[in-house]
Design an enzyme around this catalytic site. Structure first.
Site, PDB file in Angstrom:
ATOM      1  N   ASP A 137       1.729   3.706  -9.547  1.00 18.86           N
ATOM      2  CA  ASP A 137       0.923   3.001  -8.551  1.00 18.86           C
ATOM      3  C   ASP A 137       1.074   3.690  -7.205  1.00 18.86           C
ATOM      4  OD1 ASP A 137      -0.821   0.882  -7.808  1.00 18.86           O
ATOM      5  OD2 ASP A 137       0.847  -0.077  -6.778  1.00 18.86           O
ATOM      6  N   TYR A 139      -0.115   3.968  -2.883  1.00 19.47           N
ATOM      7  CA  TYR A 139      -0.201   3.192  -1.644  1.00 19.47           C
ATOM      8  C   TYR A 139      -1.144   3.977  -0.738  1.00 19.47           C
ATOM      9  CZ  TYR A 139       1.976   0.618   2.365  1.00 19.47           C
ATOM     10  OH  TYR A 139       2.251  -0.167   3.462  1.00 19.47           O
ATOM     11  N   HIS A 144      -4.921  -0.982   4.270  1.00 20.94           N
ATOM     12  CA  HIS A 144      -3.852  -1.786   3.673  1.00 20.94           C
ATOM     13  C   HIS A 144      -2.496  -1.352   4.210  1.00 20.94           C
ATOM     14  CE1 HIS A 144      -1.485  -3.987   0.736  1.00 20.94           C
ATOM     15  NE2 HIS A 144      -0.904  -2.855   0.369  1.00 20.94           N
ATOM     16  N   ARG A 153       6.511  -3.774  11.041  1.00 20.86           N
ATOM     17  CA  ARG A 153       7.055  -2.804  12.003  1.00 20.86           C
ATOM     18  C   ARG A 153       6.282  -2.746  13.305  1.00 20.86           C
ATOM     19  NH1 ARG A 153       7.128  -0.249   7.072  1.00 20.86           N
ATOM     20  NH2 ARG A 153       5.180   0.840   7.513  1.00 20.86           N
ATOM     21  N   GLU A 210      -3.257  -7.734  -6.063  1.00 22.66           N
ATOM     22  CA  GLU A 210      -3.649  -6.517  -5.351  1.00 22.66           C
ATOM     23  C   GLU A 210      -4.889  -5.948  -6.033  1.00 22.66           C
ATOM     24  OE1 GLU A 210       0.370  -4.741  -3.262  1.00 22.66           O
ATOM     25  OE2 GLU A 210      -0.417  -3.730  -5.029  1.00 22.66           O
ATOM     26  N   GLU A 212      -7.196  -3.173  -6.991  1.00 27.00           N
ATOM     27  CA  GLU A 212      -7.104  -1.724  -7.117  1.00 27.00           C
ATOM     28  C   GLU A 212      -8.107  -1.218  -8.151  1.00 27.00           C
ATOM     29  OE1 GLU A 212      -3.241   0.029  -7.436  1.00 27.00           O
ATOM     30  OE2 GLU A 212      -2.221  -1.713  -6.545  1.00 27.00           O
ATOM     31  N   ASP A 244      -2.557  -5.213  -9.553  1.00 28.27           N
ATOM     32  CA  ASP A 244      -1.121  -4.956  -9.560  1.00 28.27           C
ATOM     33  C   ASP A 244      -0.414  -6.167  -8.950  1.00 28.27           C
ATOM     34  OD1 ASP A 244       1.075  -3.290 -10.162  1.00 28.27           O
ATOM     35  OD2 ASP A 244       1.257  -2.740  -8.067  1.00 28.27           O
ATOM     36  N   ARG A 248       5.933 -10.826  -3.406  1.00 23.49           N
ATOM     37  CA  ARG A 248       6.230 -10.276  -2.086  1.00 23.49           C
ATOM     38  C   ARG A 248       7.649 -10.597  -1.619  1.00 23.49           C
ATOM     39  NH1 ARG A 248       2.350  -6.471  -1.754  1.00 23.49           N
ATOM     40  NH2 ARG A 248       0.256  -7.359  -1.893  1.00 23.49           N
ATOM     41  N   GLN A 251      10.034  -8.390  -3.506  1.00 22.32           N
ATOM     42  CA  GLN A 251       9.839  -7.027  -3.014  1.00 22.32           C
ATOM     43  C   GLN A 251      10.518  -6.817  -1.668  1.00 22.32           C
ATOM     44  OE1 GLN A 251       5.725  -5.876  -2.833  1.00 22.32           O
ATOM     45  NE2 GLN A 251       6.143  -3.851  -2.021  1.00 22.32           N
ATOM     46  N   TYR A 255      13.291  -3.686  -1.848  1.00 20.33           N
ATOM     47  CA  TYR A 255      12.689  -2.363  -1.654  1.00 20.33           C
ATOM     48  C   TYR A 255      13.465  -1.461  -0.709  1.00 20.33           C
ATOM     49  CZ  TYR A 255      10.633  -2.845   3.050  1.00 20.33           C
ATOM     50  OH  TYR A 255      10.431  -2.961   4.401  1.00 20.33           O
ATOM     51  N   LYS A 264       7.093  -5.702  -8.974  1.00 20.82           N
ATOM     52  CA  LYS A 264       5.842  -5.201  -9.538  1.00 20.82           C
ATOM     53  C   LYS A 264       5.899  -5.055 -11.057  1.00 20.82           C
ATOM     54  CE  LYS A 264       3.918  -3.795  -5.479  1.00 20.82           C
ATOM     55  NZ  LYS A 264       2.534  -3.959  -5.022  1.00 20.82           N
ATOM     56  N   THR A 268       0.815  -5.933 -14.787  1.00 19.16           N
ATOM     57  CA  THR A 268      -0.334  -5.255 -14.188  1.00 19.16           C
ATOM     58  C   THR A 268      -1.504  -5.480 -15.125  1.00 19.16           C
ATOM     59  OG1 THR A 268       1.067  -3.535 -13.206  1.00 19.16           O
ATOM     60  CG2 THR A 268      -1.285  -3.048 -13.419  1.00 19.16           C
ATOM     61  N   THR A 361      -3.789  -0.750  -3.046  1.00 17.58           N
ATOM     62  CA  THR A 361      -4.655  -1.849  -2.631  1.00 17.58           C
ATOM     63  C   THR A 361      -5.828  -1.341  -1.812  1.00 17.58           C
ATOM     64  OG1 THR A 361      -2.746  -3.311  -2.610  1.00 17.58           O
ATOM     65  CG2 THR A 361      -4.713  -4.077  -1.469  1.00 17.58           C
ATOM     66  N   GLU A 375      -2.479  -9.815   3.163  1.00 14.03           N
ATOM     67  CA  GLU A 375      -3.297  -9.455   4.323  1.00 14.03           C
ATOM     68  C   GLU A 375      -4.249 -10.574   4.717  1.00 14.03           C
ATOM     69  OE1 GLU A 375      -4.654  -5.066   3.773  1.00 14.03           O
ATOM     70  OE2 GLU A 375      -4.151  -5.864   1.783  1.00 14.03           O
TER      71      GLU A 375
END
Length: 434
Positions: A137, A139, A144, A153, A210, A212, A244, A248, A251, A255, A264, A268, A361, A375
């Site tokens: 997968d 990113y 996204h 951040r 997600e 995709e 996917d 959250r 994750q 992560y 994840k 899927t 995504t 989102e």
């Protein structure tokens, strides 16, 4: 959005394939695997409201992929995909001729044969179309990545330093790639509440979808041998809708310092029909202007994305109808599937027939174009309201999520069907004991 014409026949003697808005006209002919009650699995293509039995056509000598033996009386389309682009083109031309209005009449005029190979889709159980060799997968959607980075951040540091230079990805689990319609259990795992010093264990409370597109690799490579972007594009057989599913909260805890793992790995979902690259050829569009130049091995050889409209709908348990929560387009991706594949192989990683690459995504610039609840509800701070009056920040048990999509041509549509999944409660925890 401009509409396009395409080479090949425009009408089929299968009347439902000529209906306005039909996902599976003669210019599509996506591949899948199906079975009828009490019968064995075999490969087929969708045409209108029907599925065409390719194994029976092969037995009757009406199609020939050029292999040493039959390739369609299989549990997946992998044997056919492994034959390569020349075989793909030959069989597509044979099928178009057999199904076209005014074309090769051997199937249409043989009532007994036709009745034995052409079945209503409603009578077919659709299975996983490919044997998934490996699942990766990516990113690779800029909007996204910017949205998610901004939440955690700040906008000024939203994109990681490497994001504009490489398609970031991680290796997922091929074992839990499932076909549309498979129920999904809410995953168990560790998560760390913001006000706690220690993690807790239990069902995910921030379960998400997600949106995709998955690219399906038809011909593989060799270990130690990179491929160019152009070669990578030739290796791709076709595309599926891909959800996917993501936990959250699990994750967010797991992560750092590596990437997604249990958040994840639990599921899927992909659509049952693989839409071929040949069917999508008229809808190619260019990747966006580069903010920083890519290294030579990732540079485009031509238009590598596709103009495919996509939608996500959500239907709560007991609701009479679903709410469309997102509308977007695959053309918003920053990196194409061919670039993702070239990057995957550049270290010498061997790519195999049946490998599945998730696009990442797909989110457009407007809030109604975002491809995840993370989102759409902005991390849970701005819940969305459904047509039923209910609100959602993340998925609840009983929710059904459906992805749909298609490319609009001049008087026809190359559709993908649907990719659906219903959320079931988490499984009961075992007696962990000592």
């Amino acid at each position: 959005m401009a509409v396009r014409s395409s080479e090949g026949p425009s009408r089929s003697w299968v009347e439902s394939a000529n209906a306005a808005g039909c996902d599976f006209p003669i210019r599509n002919l996506p591949y899948g695997v199906f079975r009828r009650a009490g019968e064995a699995l075999r490969c087929g293509v969708a045409i209108g409201d029907f599925v065409l039995d390719l194994a029976a056509l092969e037995d009757a000598g009406l199609i020939n992929a050029g292999a040493h033996g039959p390739v369609f009386r299989e549990r997946s389309i992998n044997a056919f995909m492994a034959l390569g682009p020349k075989a793909w083109a030959v069989v597509r031309a044979q099928l178009m001729s057999l199904l076209a209005e005014g074309g090769d009449g051997r199937l249409r005029e043989d009532v007994v044969l036709c009745g034995g190979v052409l079945f209503p889709l409603a009578e077919a159980e659709l299975m996983l179309p490919i044997e998934v060799a490996g699942y990766t997968d990516f990113y690779a959607g800029r909007q996204h990545a910017f949205n998610v980075g901004s939440m955690f951040r700040g906008a000024e540091n939203a994109l990681p330093p490497n994001w504009l230079h490489i398609p970031i990805g991680y290796n997922g689990r091929a074992s839990t790639v499932v076909v549309s319609g498979t129920d999904i259990h809410r995953p168990l795992g560790q998560r760390k509440p913001p006000d706690s010093d220690m993690p807790v264990f239990g069902p995910s409370r921030r379960l998400d979808f997600e949106l995709e597109l998955g690219s399906v690799i038809g011909t593989g490579g060799r270990m130690g041998e990179p491929v160019t972007v152009g070669q990578a594009d030739e290796m791709i057989f076709g595309y599926v809708l891909l959800n996917d599913w993501s936990a959250r909260d699990i994750q967010a805890w797991e992560y750092q310092p590596l990437g997604p793992f249990q958040a994840k790995a639990f599921a899927t979902s992909i659509s049952p029909w693989v839409v071929t690259k040949a069917a999508l050829e008229p809808f190619r569009v260019s990747t966006p202007q580069r903010e920083k130049p890519l290294l030579p091995y990732l540079r485009e050889t031509g238009p590598l994305l596709y103009d495919i409209d996509l939608e996500v709908s959500l239907r709560p348990a007991g609701a009479a109808q679903a709410t469309i929560v997102s509308r977007t387009n695959y053309r918003h991706m920053y990196y194409s599937a061919a670039q993702q594949l070239a990057h995957h192989a550049v270290s010498g990683c061997r790519m195999d027939c049946g490998d599945l690459l998730g696009s990442g995504t797909i989110s457009g610039p407007g809030k109604g174009e975002y491809g995840s609840l993370l989102e759409l509800a902005w991390g849970g701070k701005e819940p969305i309201t459904l047509d039923t009056g209910e609100t959602r920040s993340f998925l609840e048990d009983g929710d059904v999520v459906a992805l749909t999509g298609g490319a609009q041509g001049e008087g026809y549509r190359i559709g993908f069907g649907a990719c659906t999944g219903r959320i079931l409660p988490a499984p009961p925890e075992p007696d962990w004991g000592s």
